[in-house]
Design a protein around this motif. Structure first.
Motif, PDB file in Angstrom:
ATOM      1  N   LEU A 170       0.833  -1.202   0.000  1.00 50.81           N
ATOM      2  CA  LEU A 170       0.000   0.000   0.000  1.00 50.81           C
ATOM      3  C   LEU A 170       0.864   1.246   0.000  1.00 50.81           C
ATOM      4  O   LEU A 170       0.603   2.209  -0.743  1.00 50.81           O
ATOM      5  CB  LEU A 170      -0.931  -0.011   1.213  1.00 50.81           C
ATOM      6  CG  LEU A 170      -1.723   1.267   1.478  1.00 50.81           C
ATOM      7  CD1 LEU A 170      -2.647   1.579   0.316  1.00 50.81           C
ATOM      8  CD2 LEU A 170      -2.516   1.145   2.774  1.00 50.81           C
ATOM      9  N   PHE A 171       1.920   1.258   0.816  1.00 52.27           N
ATOM     10  CA  PHE A 171       2.828   2.405   0.872  1.00 52.27           C
ATOM     11  C   PHE A 171       3.471   2.640  -0.496  1.00 52.27           C
ATOM     12  O   PHE A 171       3.500   3.765  -1.007  1.00 52.27           O
ATOM     13  CB  PHE A 171       3.895   2.164   1.936  1.00 52.27           C
ATOM     14  CG  PHE A 171       4.948   3.232   1.998  1.00 52.27           C
ATOM     15  CD1 PHE A 171       4.751   4.384   2.752  1.00 52.27           C
ATOM     16  CD2 PHE A 171       6.138   3.100   1.299  1.00 52.27           C
ATOM     17  CE1 PHE A 171       5.723   5.376   2.800  1.00 52.27           C
ATOM     18  CE2 PHE A 171       7.113   4.078   1.349  1.00 52.27           C
ATOM     19  CZ  PHE A 171       6.903   5.217   2.104  1.00 52.27           C
ATOM     20  N   LEU A 172       3.986   1.560  -1.111  1.00 52.80           N
ATOM     21  CA  LEU A 172       4.673   1.702  -2.390  1.00 52.80           C
ATOM     22  C   LEU A 172       3.710   2.076  -3.510  1.00 52.80           C
ATOM     23  O   LEU A 172       4.064   2.850  -4.406  1.00 52.80           O
ATOM     24  CB  LEU A 172       5.392   0.399  -2.737  1.00 52.80           C
ATOM     25  CG  LEU A 172       6.742   0.187  -2.044  1.00 52.80           C
ATOM     26  CD1 LEU A 172       7.269  -1.210  -2.319  1.00 52.80           C
ATOM     27  CD2 LEU A 172       7.762   1.215  -2.524  1.00 52.80           C
ATOM     28  N   LEU A 173       2.493   1.527  -3.485  1.00 50.48           N
ATOM     29  CA  LEU A 173       1.518   1.883  -4.507  1.00 50.48           C
ATOM     30  C   LEU A 173       1.144   3.366  -4.430  1.00 50.48           C
ATOM     31  O   LEU A 173       1.073   4.048  -5.455  1.00 50.48           O
ATOM     32  CB  LEU A 173       0.268   1.022  -4.361  1.00 50.48           C
ATOM     33  CG  LEU A 173       0.212  -0.283  -5.158  1.00 50.48           C
ATOM     34  CD1 LEU A 173      -1.084  -1.026  -4.873  1.00 50.48           C
ATOM     35  CD2 LEU A 173       0.345  -0.014  -6.647  1.00 50.48           C
ATOM     36  N   THR A 174       0.906   3.855  -3.208  1.00 49.81           N
ATOM     37  CA  THR A 174       0.581   5.272  -3.048  1.00 49.81           C
ATOM     38  C   THR A 174       1.742   6.146  -3.497  1.00 49.81           C
ATOM     39  O   THR A 174       1.555   7.151  -4.191  1.00 49.81           O
ATOM     40  CB  THR A 174       0.240   5.569  -1.576  1.00 49.81           C
ATOM     41  OG1 THR A 174      -0.760   4.657  -1.121  1.00 49.81           O
ATOM     42  CG2 THR A 174      -0.281   6.984  -1.419  1.00 49.81           C
ATOM     43  N   LEU A 175       2.951   5.759  -3.111  1.00 46.94           N
ATOM     44  CA  LEU A 175       4.143   6.494  -3.535  1.00 46.94           C
ATOM     45  C   LEU A 175       4.255   6.502  -5.054  1.00 46.94           C
ATOM     46  O   LEU A 175       4.530   7.540  -5.672  1.00 46.94           O
ATOM     47  CB  LEU A 175       5.384   5.862  -2.900  1.00 46.94           C
ATOM     48  CG  LEU A 175       6.738   6.539  -3.135  1.00 46.94           C
ATOM     49  CD1 LEU A 175       7.635   6.329  -1.912  1.00 46.94           C
ATOM     50  CD2 LEU A 175       7.455   5.977  -4.352  1.00 46.94           C
ATOM     51  N   ALA A 176       4.044   5.330  -5.677  1.00 42.53           N
ATOM     52  CA  ALA A 176       4.185   5.228  -7.127  1.00 42.53           C
ATOM     53  C   ALA A 176       3.131   6.053  -7.856  1.00 42.53           C
ATOM     54  O   ALA A 176       3.408   6.638  -8.906  1.00 42.53           O
ATOM     55  CB  ALA A 176       4.098   3.763  -7.559  1.00 42.53           C
TER      56      ALA A 176
END
Length: 465
Positions: A170-176
């Protein structure tokens, strides 16, 4: 709930079926990432084989699309980069649209940390590259290391990340997603050479038409698809990169959930079909079912497999074919472009994302999702240095000199590989010590019952006389 079987009569001849484990793998981000890796390796092998001329000849082949005197001619390489990649960016826009409307990006505190981390991951890599190339023709490539390859990063996390990586995902998806917004803005603003006002006005009129259809609650995909194709032609003809049309369409399509009465009406059409199975009633039942799903979600469902399993691998095949002989490697080893791209991808993302995320946490703007610790954050920041698809895309826009483009691509490959290896090692090391499966800090843990604790008494079976 058991998934229904596929509709329609059973075939008289049974065709070989893909194993369930293979279907499940291909349905994840890891499947698309593996195909992209295979395509990139094939391009490298092909471009460095005895038949390397055929690689370049293929992608320089001219393809023409038109009716009568209205024609559009481009090389296959440009059709992939300018045309097909518009579908990839449409999927990105649809993902952003969905997350902001019904997904995780509605919560400010959930978004704050990865969003600010993405800003750090956009700014510091560009600055590092600019320090290596402050002037000259190479300076224009500052946008190359700014973007994280979502497919690669999420695919690596699914294959080699820690157990239960959902919160880190979730963190990486939001960042991406925030990262993609920044990269798209950079392409639109800084990598557009000239603008034709007439075609730009036509683009604005088509955008107003799409907005009007949304206001009128048009839910069928056909009108939006036709308007999107016309918008791509107008934007491409205006001089702005055509992929911007995909992003715009993805962002403005209706994404609100359907009204309850639309769902309640489906059984009525199904009942009518059961009473009299005709083509007209079948079409009405299908339309009623489609109306229960948001327009943007239906388009994303249709385009995502095409984007992940066809367009992105073909893009990798068309752009990753770098000639790696001794002369090219020697030139790259001392090239400020190659070194600048590689260092910016690895160090810029690792330091920029980590520092910006820590600043957001310390200032109280947001918090990491439950279970994610600073070690996971550092591993994710290193992994975010994998910048392949959009980095190669910006390279083609930034450099007209083939030598500079080749040096930049070598830097992209080197920086991405090193980031992938170091990020995987870090996440595996941290994941074995601090599990992501633990409940989050904001989740209430149920209290234990009061003492004394006793085992339940065994049930006594009645005696039948």
């Amino acid at each position: 709930m058991t998934a229904p079987t596929r509709p329609g009569p059973e075939l008289r001849v049974r065709l070989p079926q893909v194993a369930p484990s293979v279907r499940e793998f291909l349905a994840t981000e890891a499947g698309g990432a593996v195909l992209l890796v295979i395509a990139a390796v094939m391009a490298l092998v092909w471009a460095n084989s005895p038949v390397s001329d055929s690689y370049h000849d293929l992608w320089e082949t001219t393809a023409t699309l038109g009716v009568g005197d209205a024609t559009l001619s481009m090389s296959l390489h440009h059709w992939v980069n300018d045309g097909a990649m518009a579908i990839f960016f449409a999927v990105v826009g649809l993902e952003i649209n969905r997350e902001f409307t019904t997904g995780e990006l509605r919560d400010r505190r959930t978004v704050a940390v990865p969003a600010l981390a993405a800003v750090g991951g956009l700014g510091l890599p560009a600055l590092i590259y600019f320090l290596f190339n402050p002037s000259g023709p190479a300076a224009v490539g500052w946008g190359i290391p700014m973007s994280t390859d979502t497919a690669f990063v999420i695919g690596i996390l699914a294959l080699f990340g820690p157990r239960c990586p959902d919160r880190l995902r979730l963190f990486l998806l939001t960042l991406a997603i925030v990262d993609d917004i920044g990269a798209i803005a950079v392409v639109a603003v800084f990598y557009t050479e000239h603008v034709e006002p007439g075609w730009l006005g036509a683009s604005g009129a088509l955008l107003l038409l799409i907005a009007a259809m949304r206001w009128m609650r048009v839910w069928r995909l056909g009108p939006y698809v036709l308007a999107a194709v016309a918008l791509w032609v107008a934007i491409y003809s205006s001089g702005v990169h055509g992929t911007l049309a995909g992003v715009i369409v993805g962002l403005v399509l209706p994404s609100a959930p359907p009204r309850r009465e639309q769902i309640d009406n489906v059984p009525i059409y199904v009942r009518a079909l059961r009473e009299d199975s005709t083509a007209g009633r079948a079409a009405l039942a299908v339309s009623a079912a489609r109306a229960t799903v948001a327009t943007s979600e239906r388009l994303q469902y249709s385009l995502h497999p095409l984007s992940a399993y066809v367009i992105v691998p073909v893009f990798g095949l068309a752009n990753a074919g770098v000639h790696l002989d001794s002369h090219a490697l020697t030139a790259a080893a001392s090239s400020s472009v190659t070194i600048g791209v590689a260092v910016a991808l690895l160090v810029g993302n690792a330091v920029g994302i980590t520092a910006a995320a820590v600043l957001a946490i310390r200032s109280g703007l947001g918090a990491l999702p439950g279970g994610v610790r600073y070690g996971h954050l550092v591993g994710a920041a290193i992994l975010a240095g994998v910048g392949f698809t959009i980095s190669l895309f910006i390279t083609e826009l930034a450099f007209t000199d083939p030598a500079l483009a080749e040096q930049a691509k070598i830097g992209i490959i080197a920086g991405s590989v090193i980031s992938a290896v170091l990020g995987t090692i870090t996440l595996r090391y941290v994941g074995e010590r601090w599990s992501l499966c633990s409940p989050g800090t904001d989740e209430a843990i149920p209290a234990l019952p009061p003492r004394p604790w006793r085992a339940p008494a065994p049930a006594v079976s009645p005696v039948i006389r």
